[in-house]
Motif scaffolding. Structure first.
Motif, PDB file in Angstrom:
ATOM      1  N   UNK A  42       9.936  -2.926   2.378  1.00 14.90           N
ATOM      2  CA  UNK A  42      10.594  -4.099   1.893  1.00 14.90           C
ATOM      3  C   UNK A  42      11.745  -4.931   2.185  1.00 14.90           C
ATOM      4  N   UNK A  43      12.813  -3.975   2.169  1.00 12.31           N
ATOM      5  CA  UNK A  43      14.060  -4.841   3.245  1.00 12.31           C
ATOM      6  C   UNK A  43      13.960  -4.710   4.362  1.00 12.31           C
ATOM      7  N   UNK A  44      12.755  -5.072   4.708  1.00 14.33           N
ATOM      8  CA  UNK A  44      13.487  -5.445   6.111  1.00 14.33           C
ATOM      9  C   UNK A  44      12.379  -6.466   6.476  1.00 14.33           C
ATOM     10  N   UNK A  53       5.811  14.103  -0.376  1.00 10.72           N
ATOM     11  CA  UNK A  53       5.049  13.314   0.151  1.00 10.72           C
ATOM     12  C   UNK A  53       5.388  11.936  -1.428  1.00 10.72           C
ATOM     13  N   UNK A  54       5.518  11.756  -2.150  1.00  8.35           N
ATOM     14  CA  UNK A  54       5.130  10.610  -2.920  1.00  8.35           C
ATOM     15  C   UNK A  54       6.449  10.231  -3.166  1.00  8.35           C
ATOM     16  N   UNK A  92      10.364   5.435  -0.657  1.00 13.71           N
ATOM     17  CA  UNK A  92      11.418   5.494   0.220  1.00 13.71           C
ATOM     18  C   UNK A  92      10.840   4.609   1.660  1.00 13.71           C
ATOM     19  N   UNK A  93       9.500   4.739   2.512  1.00 10.50           N
ATOM     20  CA  UNK A  93       8.839   3.834   3.318  1.00 10.50           C
ATOM     21  C   UNK A  93       8.496   2.901   2.910  1.00 10.50           C
ATOM     22  N   UNK A  94       8.334   2.304   1.008  1.00 11.12           N
ATOM     23  CA  UNK A  94       7.626   1.685   0.647  1.00 11.12           C
ATOM     24  C   UNK A  94       9.100   0.078   0.775  1.00 11.12           C
ATOM     25  N   UNK A 152       1.048  -1.383   0.281  1.00 10.81           N
ATOM     26  CA  UNK A 152      -0.005   0.242  -0.342  1.00 10.81           C
ATOM     27  C   UNK A 152       0.912   1.269   0.010  1.00 10.81           C
ATOM     28  N   UNK A 153       2.262   1.405   0.665  1.00  9.49           N
ATOM     29  CA  UNK A 153       3.194   2.277   0.617  1.00  9.49           C
ATOM     30  C   UNK A 153       3.417   2.273  -0.736  1.00  9.49           C
TER      31      UNK A 153
END
Length: 54
Positions: free
Chosen positions: A52-54, A40-41, A46-48, A9-10
Motif C-alpha cells: 500500500x505504501x509503494x 502467516x497472517x 506486513x506485505x499488505x 487481497x493481502x
C-alpha cells in the motif's frame, strides 16, 4: 487509512489467517497449526502494508 488498503487481497488473507489462527488456538486447541496461521497472517499484513505504501 486508504480505502484501497481495506480492499487489498493481502489484507483479506491476513484477516482470515489471523482470525482462523486465533480460533484454532483458543477453541480447537490446535497449538502448532493455530500459531502457524497467526504468523502467516502477520506476514500477509506486513506485505499488505508495504504494498500500500509503494
Amino acid at each position: 487509512m486508504n480505502i484501497e488498503f481495506l480492499r487489498s487481497p493481502w489484507f483479506l488473507a491476513a484477516v482470515v489467517l489471523l482470525v482462523g489462527g486465533a480460533y484454532a488456538v483458543t477453541v480447537l486447541a490446535w497449538g502448532i497449526a493455530g500459531w502457524a496461521s497467526i504468523v502467516l497472517g502477520l506476514v500477509a499484513m506486513v506485505i499488505a502494508v508495504r504494498r500500500q505504501r509503494l
